[in-house]
Design a protein around this motif. Structure first.
Motif, PDB file in Angstrom:
ATOM      1  N   PRO A 151       0.805  -1.225   0.000  1.00 49.98           N
ATOM      2  CA  PRO A 151       0.000   0.000   0.000  1.00 49.98           C
ATOM      3  C   PRO A 151       0.839   1.278   0.000  1.00 49.98           C
ATOM      4  N   ASP A 152       2.047   1.211   0.552  1.00 51.94           N
ATOM      5  CA  ASP A 152       2.897   2.407   0.601  1.00 51.94           C
ATOM      6  C   ASP A 152       3.867   2.472  -0.589  1.00 51.94           C
ATOM      7  N   TRP A 153       3.503   1.847  -1.718  1.00 49.02           N
ATOM      8  CA  TRP A 153       4.371   1.827  -2.891  1.00 49.02           C
ATOM      9  C   TRP A 153       4.800   3.225  -3.344  1.00 49.02           C
ATOM     10  N   PRO A 154       3.903   4.228  -3.356  1.00 53.67           N
ATOM     11  CA  PRO A 154       4.342   5.565  -3.777  1.00 53.67           C
ATOM     12  C   PRO A 154       5.496   6.108  -2.925  1.00 53.67           C
ATOM     13  N   VAL A 155       5.473   5.826  -1.625  1.00 52.89           N
ATOM     14  CA  VAL A 155       6.555   6.269  -0.730  1.00 52.89           C
ATOM     15  C   VAL A 155       7.840   5.501  -1.039  1.00 52.89           C
ATOM     16  N   ILE A 156       7.713   4.185  -1.224  1.00 46.99           N
ATOM     17  CA  ILE A 156       8.872   3.348  -1.548  1.00 46.99           C
ATOM     18  C   ILE A 156       9.478   3.798  -2.878  1.00 46.99           C
ATOM     19  N   ARG A 157       8.634   4.051  -3.866  1.00 44.42           N
ATOM     20  CA  ARG A 157       9.094   4.468  -5.189  1.00 44.42           C
ATOM     21  C   ARG A 157       9.936   5.738  -5.117  1.00 44.42           C
ATOM     22  N   VAL A 158       9.445   6.738  -4.392  1.00 44.97           N
ATOM     23  CA  VAL A 158      10.194   7.994  -4.252  1.00 44.97           C
ATOM     24  C   VAL A 158      11.519   7.739  -3.538  1.00 44.97           C
ATOM     25  N   ARG A 159      11.505   6.886  -2.511  1.00 40.79           N
ATOM     26  CA  ARG A 159      12.728   6.584  -1.766  1.00 40.79           C
ATOM     27  C   ARG A 159      13.782   5.936  -2.665  1.00 40.79           C
ATOM     28  N   ILE A 160      13.375   4.999  -3.521  1.00 42.78           N
ATOM     29  CA  ILE A 160      14.323   4.303  -4.401  1.00 42.78           C
ATOM     30  C   ILE A 160      14.835   5.251  -5.483  1.00 42.78           C
ATOM     31  N   LEU A 161      13.956   6.053  -6.067  1.00 46.20           N
ATOM     32  CA  LEU A 161      14.396   7.017  -7.085  1.00 46.20           C
ATOM     33  C   LEU A 161      15.388   8.017  -6.477  1.00 46.20           C
ATOM     34  N   THR A 162      15.144   8.438  -5.247  1.00 43.99           N
ATOM     35  CA  THR A 162      16.060   9.358  -4.558  1.00 43.99           C
ATOM     36  C   THR A 162      17.389   8.673  -4.271  1.00 43.99           C
ATOM     37  N   ARG A 163      17.327   7.437  -3.781  1.00 37.11           N
ATOM     38  CA  ARG A 163      18.555   6.677  -3.489  1.00 37.11           C
ATOM     39  C   ARG A 163      19.437   6.554  -4.721  1.00 37.11           C
ATOM     40  N   ASP A 164      18.808   6.302  -5.873  1.00 36.76           N
ATOM     41  CA  ASP A 164      19.552   6.107  -7.121  1.00 36.76           C
ATOM     42  C   ASP A 164      19.777   7.422  -7.871  1.00 36.76           C
ATOM     43  N   GLN A 165      19.547   8.519  -7.209  1.00 33.33           N
ATOM     44  CA  GLN A 165      19.801   9.868  -7.732  1.00 33.33           C
ATOM     45  C   GLN A 165      19.004  10.166  -9.001  1.00 33.33           C
ATOM     46  N   GLY A 166      17.839   9.537  -9.129  1.00 32.06           N
ATOM     47  CA  GLY A 166      16.967   9.803 -10.263  1.00 32.06           C
ATOM     48  C   GLY A 166      17.504   9.317 -11.592  1.00 32.06           C
ATOM     49  N   LYS A 167      18.504   8.444 -11.559  1.00 33.43           N
ATOM     50  CA  LYS A 167      19.141   7.952 -12.790  1.00 33.43           C
ATOM     51  C   LYS A 167      18.919   6.452 -12.955  1.00 33.43           C
ATOM     52  N   CYS A 168      18.823   6.029 -14.202  1.00 34.71           N
ATOM     53  CA  CYS A 168      18.671   4.611 -14.526  1.00 34.71           C
ATOM     54  C   CYS A 168      19.926   3.850 -14.099  1.00 34.71           C
ATOM     55  N   THR A 169      19.721   2.712 -13.452  1.00 31.32           N
ATOM     56  CA  THR A 169      20.847   1.919 -12.943  1.00 31.32           C
ATOM     57  C   THR A 169      21.237   0.764 -13.862  1.00 31.32           C
ATOM     58  N   TRP A 170      20.601   0.654 -15.028  1.00 31.21           N
ATOM     59  CA  TRP A 170      20.901  -0.436 -15.969  1.00 31.21           C
ATOM     60  C   TRP A 170      22.376  -0.394 -16.333  1.00 31.21           C
ATOM     61  N   MET A 171      23.041  -1.534 -16.249  1.00 32.17           N
ATOM     62  CA  MET A 171      24.458  -1.629 -16.582  1.00 32.17           C
ATOM     63  C   MET A 171      24.632  -2.360 -17.903  1.00 32.17           C
TER      64      MET A 171
END
Length: 101
Positions: free
Chosen positions: A14-34
């Motif tokens: 249920p708190d996916w929107p909060v988790i999503r923002v946290r992960i995008l912030t952690r990854d500095q808003g950049k794609c992590t695909w290698m």
């Protein structure tokens, strides 16, 4: 991903929107695909499960990564194709008895 026809959204916490923002912030808003040792670096718009729920993945931060929409579609398509591929048998084919020939 066509969310309109998918049941996967219902499996998100249920708190996916909060988790999503946290992960995008952690990854500095950049794609992590290698690819070939280099990170994509495009703007990340999606948060993806590294190990899908269907394979035992969780919603823990360590199993989530930020992806641009292009790489997210590419990864999801590959997973879908793999899921539809028939399993490969590692057993030798059974030799037919001469009486069955």
């Amino acid at each position: 991903m066509a969310w309109d026809s998918s049941t996967r959204r219902a499996s998100l916490p249920p708190d996916w929107p909060v988790i999503r923002v946290r992960i995008l912030t952690r990854d500095q808003g950049k794609c992590t695909w290698m690819h070939e040792g280099k990170r994509c670096g495009w703007k990340a718009t999606d948060v993806d499960h590294i190990v899908p729920h269907s394979q035992g993945g969780t919603d823990h931060d360590s199993n989530l990564t930020s992806l641009c929409s292009w790489h997210h579609r590419r990864k999801s398509a590959a997973e879908g194709h793999a899921a539809r591929r028939p399993p490969v048998s590692r057993q030798r084919p059974r030799k037919r008895h001469p009486g069955e020939l």
